[in-house]
Design an enzyme around this catalytic site. Structure first.
Site, PDB file in Angstrom:
ATOM      1  N   SER A  65     -64.288 -52.151 -27.207  1.00 60.84           N
ATOM      2  CA  SER A  65     -63.070 -52.076 -26.962  1.00 60.84           C
ATOM      3  C   SER A  65     -62.541 -50.662 -25.981  1.00 60.84           C
ATOM      4  O   SER A  65     -61.563 -50.935 -24.872  1.00 60.84           O
ATOM      5  CB  SER A  65     -61.945 -51.131 -27.838  1.00 60.84           C
ATOM      6  OG  SER A  65     -62.438 -52.884 -29.385  1.00 60.84           O
ATOM      7  N   LYS A  68     -61.682 -52.451 -22.760  1.00 59.75           N
ATOM      8  CA  LYS A  68     -60.688 -52.617 -22.584  1.00 59.75           C
ATOM      9  C   LYS A  68     -59.866 -52.227 -21.645  1.00 59.75           C
ATOM     10  O   LYS A  68     -58.966 -52.831 -20.758  1.00 59.75           O
ATOM     11  CB  LYS A  68     -59.579 -52.941 -23.920  1.00 59.75           C
ATOM     12  CG  LYS A  68     -59.981 -53.990 -25.020  1.00 59.75           C
ATOM     13  CD  LYS A  68     -59.774 -54.090 -26.141  1.00 59.75           C
ATOM     14  CE  LYS A  68     -60.439 -54.670 -27.468  1.00 59.75           C
ATOM     15  NZ  LYS A  68     -59.424 -54.667 -28.727  1.00 59.75           N
ATOM     16  N   TYR A 190     -65.213 -62.190 -23.132  1.00 58.29           N
ATOM     17  CA  TYR A 190     -64.882 -60.968 -23.770  1.00 58.29           C
ATOM     18  C   TYR A 190     -66.139 -59.992 -24.982  1.00 58.29           C
ATOM     19  O   TYR A 190     -66.385 -58.655 -24.446  1.00 58.29           O
ATOM     20  CB  TYR A 190     -63.973 -61.360 -24.934  1.00 58.29           C
ATOM     21  CG  TYR A 190     -63.370 -60.683 -25.842  1.00 58.29           C
ATOM     22  CD1 TYR A 190     -62.689 -59.236 -25.039  1.00 58.29           C
ATOM     23  CD2 TYR A 190     -63.404 -60.281 -27.131  1.00 58.29           C
ATOM     24  CE1 TYR A 190     -61.657 -58.183 -26.440  1.00 58.29           C
ATOM     25  CE2 TYR A 190     -62.964 -59.267 -27.877  1.00 58.29           C
ATOM     26  CZ  TYR A 190     -62.337 -58.434 -27.579  1.00 58.29           C
ATOM     27  OH  TYR A 190     -61.879 -57.466 -28.608  1.00 58.29           O
ATOM     28  N   TYR A 241     -56.112 -47.677 -31.829  1.00 57.43           N
ATOM     29  CA  TYR A 241     -55.805 -48.719 -33.088  1.00 57.43           C
ATOM     30  C   TYR A 241     -54.121 -48.097 -33.928  1.00 57.43           C
ATOM     31  O   TYR A 241     -53.438 -47.751 -33.136  1.00 57.43           O
ATOM     32  CB  TYR A 241     -57.515 -48.667 -33.539  1.00 57.43           C
ATOM     33  CG  TYR A 241     -57.978 -49.502 -33.536  1.00 57.43           C
ATOM     34  CD1 TYR A 241     -58.323 -50.433 -32.712  1.00 57.43           C
ATOM     35  CD2 TYR A 241     -59.543 -48.627 -33.193  1.00 57.43           C
ATOM     36  CE1 TYR A 241     -59.731 -50.621 -31.505  1.00 57.43           C
ATOM     37  CE2 TYR A 241     -60.594 -48.086 -32.828  1.00 57.43           C
ATOM     38  CZ  TYR A 241     -60.907 -49.936 -32.167  1.00 57.43           C
ATOM     39  OH  TYR A 241     -61.691 -49.628 -31.327  1.00 57.43           O
ATOM     40  N   VAL A 259     -65.129 -49.139 -31.612  1.00 54.77           N
ATOM     41  CA  VAL A 259     -65.697 -48.957 -32.948  1.00 54.77           C
ATOM     42  C   VAL A 259     -66.889 -49.035 -32.850  1.00 54.77           C
ATOM     43  O   VAL A 259     -67.862 -48.349 -34.097  1.00 54.77           O
ATOM     44  CB  VAL A 259     -65.747 -50.639 -33.856  1.00 54.77           C
ATOM     45  CG1 VAL A 259     -64.008 -50.625 -33.859  1.00 54.77           C
ATOM     46  CG2 VAL A 259     -66.485 -51.889 -32.634  1.00 54.77           C
TER      47      VAL A 259
END
Length: 305
Positions: A65, A68, A190, A241, A259
Site C-alpha cells: 500500500s 498508493k 493495482y 489504515y 502490509v
C-alpha cells in the site's frame, strides 16, 4: 545540533530488537505469508543528499500500500482537483478493505489510501497514461537510486488469485460509475503496483519529493507546494489504515504503511525515513516500524508538532 544519523539509526534498531518476531505477517496473500517477521531495516535520506541505514535496509520487499502514495502523486498533477470528486480526503475508521462504508456513501471512497480509493486512483491514472503500473514503476526506478526496482510478478499473481474482496469493491464502484476502465484491467495494474519491490534506502530516497514540497532529488518538479502539502496531510490522517490517530500521537509525521511491513515517513524540509519489518499489529502496520519511528521522533524532536 548535528546528529550522527548512521549511529542513531543503529541505536534505534537495537532498541526495537525485542519486538522482532512478534506480530503476524500478512497471510491473506500466500506469498507474503512466507516473510520472516524477525527481519528489520531502517533508512534515512535527507535533502542534502545524505543516505544511511541499518539492519536489512538493503533487502528488497513488496511495498504494497505504500505504492498508493506514488500513484496519487502521479495522478493528482495530471488530473487536479477533479480527482477529489471521485475520492474523498477523510479518515475511514474502518478496515482498509471494508465494503460497508462504500455502500453507505454510494461508491465514493473515503480516501485514496484505503483499497477502494486506491482503485479509483489507479483507474484514473490508467485513463490518463494507458499504463498505471508502468507509470508508477518508471517513476520509482528514476528516483530510487542504485539497485533494482521491479514488480514481483509472483506476488502480483498471488494477489490476483485472491482478488475477491478487491474485485467486489471495484465492481461496486463500477455500478455507481466511479470506475471507468474494465474492472479486471484496473485490478491487474493495482496488484502489480502493490507488488513492486524496493529496499528501505530506495524507498526513503523515492519519497524525498514529499519532504521537499514536490521537488524530486533529480530536480524534477512532480507536485506544486500545495499538492505536496495535501498528500502529506492525507498521509498523516489516513496513511496507516485505521491506526492514523495512534501514529499521529506516537510518531507525529505523515506516514504510509503497507502490509508487506514497510512504512514511509516524511519530515517536511528535512528528510524521508523508510523502515521494514514484516511482523504486523492488528491494524496491519509493522510493530517494529511504528516503534522505531516513535523512538526516532522522541529522540530527535523532529516531528511536525
Amino acid at each position: 545540533m548535528h546528529l550522527n544519523y548512521s549511529a542513531l539509526l543503529a541505536e534505534l534498531a537495537a532498541e526495537v530488537r525485542p519486538l522482532l518476531g512478534q506480530g503476524r505477517v500478512a497471510d491473506y496473500i500466500p506469498l507474503l505469508a512466507r516473510a520472516d517477521p524477525s527481519r528489520f531495516g531502517l533508512a534515512m535520506a535527507d535533502l542534502e543528499g545524505g543516505l544511511c541505514g541499518t539492519g536489512d535496509d538493503q533487502e528488497s520487499f513488496s511495498i504494497q500500500s505504500i505504492s498508493k502514495v506514488f500513484a496519487l502523486a502521479l495522478t493528482l498533477p495530471r488530473l487536479g482537483e477533479p480527482l477529489w470528486r471521485r475520492v474523498g480526503k477523510e479518515p475511514s475508521g474502518n478496515p482498509f478493505n471494508s465494503l460497508v462504508q462504500l455502500e453507505y456513501e454510494r461508491g465514493l471512497p473515503r480516501n485514496p489510501f484505503i483499497n477502494a480509493g486506491a482503485l479509483v486512483v489507479t483507474d484514473a491514472l490508467l485513463s490518463l497514461t494507458g499504463d498505471a503500473c508502468g507509470t508508477v514503476l518508471a517513476f520509482l526506478q528514476a528516483q530510487a537510486g542504485p539497485g533494482q526496482v521491479a514488480v514481483d510478478e509472483d506476488i502480483a499473481e498471488s494477489e490476483w488469485q485472491h482478488r475477491d474482496r478487491n474485485a467486489a469493491l471495484a465492481h461496486f464502484m463500477k455500478s455507481f460509475g466511479n470506475l471507468h476502465n474494465p474492472v479486471d484491467e484496473v485490478l491487474r495494474h493495482y496488484f502489480r503496483q502493490c507488488a513492486i519491490r524496493m529496499n528501505c534506502r530506495q524507498l526513503a530516497r523515492a519519497g524525498l519529493f514529499l519532504a521537499n514540497h514536490g521537488l524530486c532529488p533529480d530536480g524534477r518538479r512532480l507536485l506544486t507546494r500545495s499538492q505536496a502539502k495535501q498528500i502529506n496531510a492525507i498521509m498523516l490522517t489516513c496513511g496507516t489504515y485505521d491506526a492514523a490517530g495512534e501514529f499521529a500521537y506516537r510518531v507525529g509525521l505523515p506516514c504510509k504503511s503497507g502490509v508487506g511491513g514497510g512504512i514511509l515517513a516524511i519530515i517536511p524540509n528535512r528528510m524521508a525515513l523508510a523502515t521494514w519489518s514484516p511482523g504486523l499489529d492488528a491494524q496491519g502496520n509493522s510493530l517494529a516500524g511504528l516503534a522505531v519511528l516513535d523512538h526516532f521522533t522522541t529522540r530527535t524532536g523532529l516531528s511536525i508538532f
